[in-house]
Design a protein around this motif. Structure first.
Motif, short mmCIF file in Angstrom:
data_model
loop_
_atom_site.label_atom_id
_atom_site.label_comp_id
_atom_site.label_asym_id
_atom_site.label_seq_id
_atom_site.Cartn_x
_atom_site.Cartn_y
_atom_site.Cartn_z
N LEU A 130 0.90 -1.12 -0.37
CA LEU A 130 0.25 0.52 -0.28
C LEU A 130 0.89 1.14 -0.08
O LEU A 130 0.56 2.25 -0.64
N LEU A 134 0.71 3.83 -3.52
CA LEU A 134 0.90 5.64 -3.01
C LEU A 134 2.52 6.26 -3.08
O LEU A 134 1.66 7.66 -4.29
N ARG A 182 -11.36 -2.64 -2.04
CA ARG A 182 -12.15 -2.19 -0.21
C ARG A 182 -10.93 -1.90 0.44
O ARG A 182 -10.40 -1.26 2.10
N PRO A 184 -9.81 2.30 1.66
CA PRO A 184 -9.69 3.93 1.85
C PRO A 184 -8.40 4.54 1.09
O PRO A 184 -9.12 5.40 0.44
N GLU A 185 -7.52 3.81 2.01
CA GLU A 185 -6.64 5.01 1.17
C GLU A 185 -6.38 5.72 0.08
O GLU A 185 -5.79 6.39 -0.51
N GLU A 188 -8.94 7.64 -1.19
CA GLU A 188 -8.46 9.14 -0.69
C GLU A 188 -7.35 9.64 -2.07
O GLU A 188 -7.78 10.70 -2.35
N GLN A 189 -7.12 8.86 -2.84
CA GLN A 189 -5.67 8.79 -3.74
C GLN A 189 -5.80 9.20 -4.34
O GLN A 189 -5.97 10.79 -5.22
N PHE A 192 -8.11 13.00 -4.44
CA PHE A 192 -6.79 13.40 -4.10
C PHE A 192 -6.62 14.39 -5.22
O PHE A 192 -6.58 15.82 -5.48
N HIS A 208 -19.61 -2.94 0.31
CA HIS A 208 -18.74 -2.18 0.64
C HIS A 208 -18.45 -1.08 0.29
O HIS A 208 -17.20 -0.24 -0.08
N ARG A 211 -19.96 2.03 -0.05
CA ARG A 211 -19.07 3.07 1.42
C ARG A 211 -18.23 3.82 0.37
O ARG A 211 -17.51 5.17 0.63
N LEU A 212 -17.43 2.79 0.20
CA LEU A 212 -15.55 3.22 -0.65
C LEU A 212 -16.01 4.00 -1.83
O LEU A 212 -15.34 5.58 -1.87
N PHE A 215 -17.75 7.43 -0.32
CA PHE A 215 -16.12 8.33 0.57
C PHE A 215 -15.01 8.86 -0.37
O PHE A 215 -14.85 9.88 -0.35
N ARG A 219 -14.63 12.54 -0.37
CA ARG A 219 -13.27 13.66 -0.52
C ARG A 219 -13.34 14.12 -2.11
O ARG A 219 -12.49 14.84 -2.12
#
Lengths: 385, 223
Positions: A130, A134, A182, A184-185, A188-189, A192, A208, A211-212, A215, A219
């Motif tokens: 991970l 990233l 699954r 979240p990071e 998020e990326q 972003f 799942h 929700r993702l 999210f 974001r």
């Protein structure tokens, strides 16, 4: 809305004939499948990346540039490009080259890869998967946007004054989807950077993904790229289509029962009920696919897995005829009619050039002359200072 | 008003009725009685693993959780106490029993009080509960009551078994009454390992304040 197919590149024994295709046969077949996708009016063809048998797709940009050369409208993409075991510098170079050769008819989807032994073959460690993904993408993102990059990270040799060549076509970085089910990071990326987010949607529980994706949308808006509804979402799915649903069930069952991953497991009917798999008439596939937006919101790209589990080429091509002629035209019409007007358009090179430049001039950088040392200076392009 | 507890019996017995289920039911019955004396009420739900056998096998090989299995997982998530009972085969707990607990998320049963019980055809298997099953439930971070229950054929005629059932039931009631699980989960849930979607699909909180999230947002260094 874009519709397409994605292939894992598995070379699987056909459980009906008992034959396993050779690598040569399967690679020839995938080119025909991609050409067929264009012929029947699909928008996108995507291929996976694997570095172990029984898969053939170790060099996706080579395959995709060949397909791009043989097609005219099709967008070529990946599902996925490994952002962990590939050097981000090589991804930047190879996909920018693909972008030039395909005249912008490409994008790519990044994924981490979950096969532990593959990582050390490329000098990586799956336990760091991970943070590696990233960090690598943070670098990749800069390599396509800055002519000259100084960079230092944890996983890769530092870069001083590095220029990734060729620069992206029209100085517009390839569009990137981040695939995750699954993590979240990763969502998020994607948010972003204002990139796309893709849920493969083959396995559920869908809660799942819901929700993702929610999210990711929140974001995306948080980082100021647009509203939640304007976030760029792609979904997978899988289908087997026949004119009559009982034929679809009968024809697909032997392939389902021995499919890699879920074969020898659940009954096909249970799997159809509990996951996005559709096996049935065009109308049944349409009805099921139309439910996806109710769970995930309006989205930009729907991909189908159609060539796996040892299905022979002839059956796959027949599937594509049905998908392109009977399913997608209806889906296109129905989904666009139901879509919230705020929904973003799917990403295309032409559309993104327009967004970036309007009617103004498009940057196509020309390098400065070689100084004789084979090293570019601080300003490698004539228009950069 | 007294407390209301959800008791879940998990039985890997295969015949109907099985001695494995019978043993678990006797524990559940005693738990209900003992709780009743304290003005507590107990609602008991039984999960017969036999009925989930094919879904358990599917989950093991393809990660696909079928609907009956999902219901069982949801039931366990709401359990205040668990009685887990299995026959002994070849000197170990039934593969059906261990398979079921192996597919549960690691954090599904954290801090839940458990009575472990096993049945066998011979007393030679008597240490299976303490020597083997406890390890599995320690891994799942449950609280197993001190008294392990084991019933070989001859134990069914021995009042000693009833005494041990009584002891185990009281230990379970005491743990449930103490609110141990609630305290641990309320105050310390975040200090256990979780994955996105774990705890039976309920662990969906996303922590933005982590090194990885900062790395995802373009900067910082990873751990």
């Amino acid at each position: 809305m874009q519709f397409g197919i994605f292939s894992v590149s598995d070379i699987t024994r056909d459980p009906v004939s008992g034959e396993t295709p050779s690598e040569a046969e399967r690679i020839d077949a995938i080119v025909q499948i991609a050409e067929k996708a264009e012929e029947v009016g699909l928008d996108v063809f995507a291929i996976g990346e694997h570095h172990n048998p029984p898969f053939f797709s170790s060099a996706p940009t080579t395959l995709l540039s060949h397909i791009a050369a043989k097609t005219e409208k099709l967008i070529v993409s990946t599902a996925t490009t490994l952002i962990t075991t590939n050097d981000p510098v090589r991804i930047a170079e190879e996909y920018a080259m693909l972008q030039h050769l395909s005249k912008g008819r490409m994008d790519l989807m990044l994924g981490r890869g979950n096969t532990a032994p593959v990582y050390p073959w490329f000098g990586a460690d799956i336990r760091q998967s991970l943070p590696l993904a990233l960090e690598n993408y943070n670098l990749l993102h800069r390599l396509w946007r800055e002519d000259v990059v100084d960079w230092e990270g944890k996983f890769r040799t530092p870069l001083q004054g590095f220029t990734s060549t060729p620069r992206p076509l029209d100085d517009l970085p390839p569009f990137v989807w981040h695939g995750s089910i699954r993590t979240p990071e990763i969502a998020e990326q994607a948010a972003f950077y204002g990139d796309g987010f893709f849920a493969n949607n083959i396995f559920w529980p869908k809660e799942h993904y819901m929700r993702l994706i929610k999210f990711y949308r929140q974001r995306y808006a948080h980082y100021g790229h647009g509203t939640e509804k304007q976030a760029i979402v792609g979904l997978g799915g899988q289908a087997y289509i026949a004119k009559r649903s009982q034929d679809a069930l009968k024809e697909f069952r032997p392939y389902f029962n021995e499919a890699p991953v879920y074969g020898h497991g659940p009954r096909m009917e249970d799997f159809m009920e509990q996951t996005p798999l559709s096996v049935g008439s065009p109308q049944e596939v349409i009805d099921k696919t139309l439910t996806f937006r109710e769970h995930f919101g309006d989205y930009q790209r729907q991909m189908f897995l159609m060539d796996h589990a040892g299905l022979p080429l002839k059956m796959v091509l027949n599937q594509l005829d049905l998908l392109g002629e009977e399913v997608v035209p209806v889906l296109r019409k129905e989904m666009e009619a139901r879509q919230d007007p705020e929904t973003a358009k799917p990403p295309t090179h032409a559309g993104r050039v327009k967004d970036k430049y309007g009617d103004g001039p498009v940057r196509r950088p020309k390098p400065n002359a070689n100084r004789g040392d084979n090293v570019t200076g601080g300003s490698p392009y004539q228009d950069s200072q | 008003m007294g407390q209301n507890f959800q008791l879940v019996v998990v039985s890997a017995g295969t015949s109907d009725p099985s001695s494995t289920r019978l043993l678990a039911d006797r524990v559940a019955g005693r738990v209900e009685t003992l709780a009743g004396k304290r003005a507590q009420t107990v609602g008991t739900t039984v999960i017969e693993l036999r009925e989930l056998a094919s879904e358990i096998a599917n989950a093991l090989v393809s990660n696909h959780i079928g609907p009956k299995l999902q219901t069982a997982i949801t039931t366990l998530r709401h359990a205040d106490g668990i009685v887990a009972s299995t026959p002994v085969y070849k000197a170990g707990a039934s593969g059906l029993f261990t398979s079921f607990f192996q597919i549960l998320d690691n954090d599904l049963l954290i801090a839940k009080p458990v009575v472990l019980a096993a049945t066998a055809g011979t007393a030679r298997h008597a240490l299976v509960v303490d020597d083997q099953m406890r390890g599995l439930f320690a891994y799942l971070r449950t609280v197993v009551v001190p008294t392990a229950l084991f019933a070989a054929t001859e134990d069914w005629q021995d009042n000693g078994l009833n005494k041990r059932i009584e002891r185990a039931a009281l230990e379970l009631v005491a743990l449930m009454t103490s609110g141990f699980e609630k305290t641990v989960r309320d105050e310390s849930w975040g200090s256990y390992q979780h994955e996105y979607g774990s705890a039976g699909g309920t662990e969906l909180t996303i922590d933005l304040d982590s090194d990885l999230m900062r790395l995802a947002a373009g900067g910082g260094t990873a751990n």
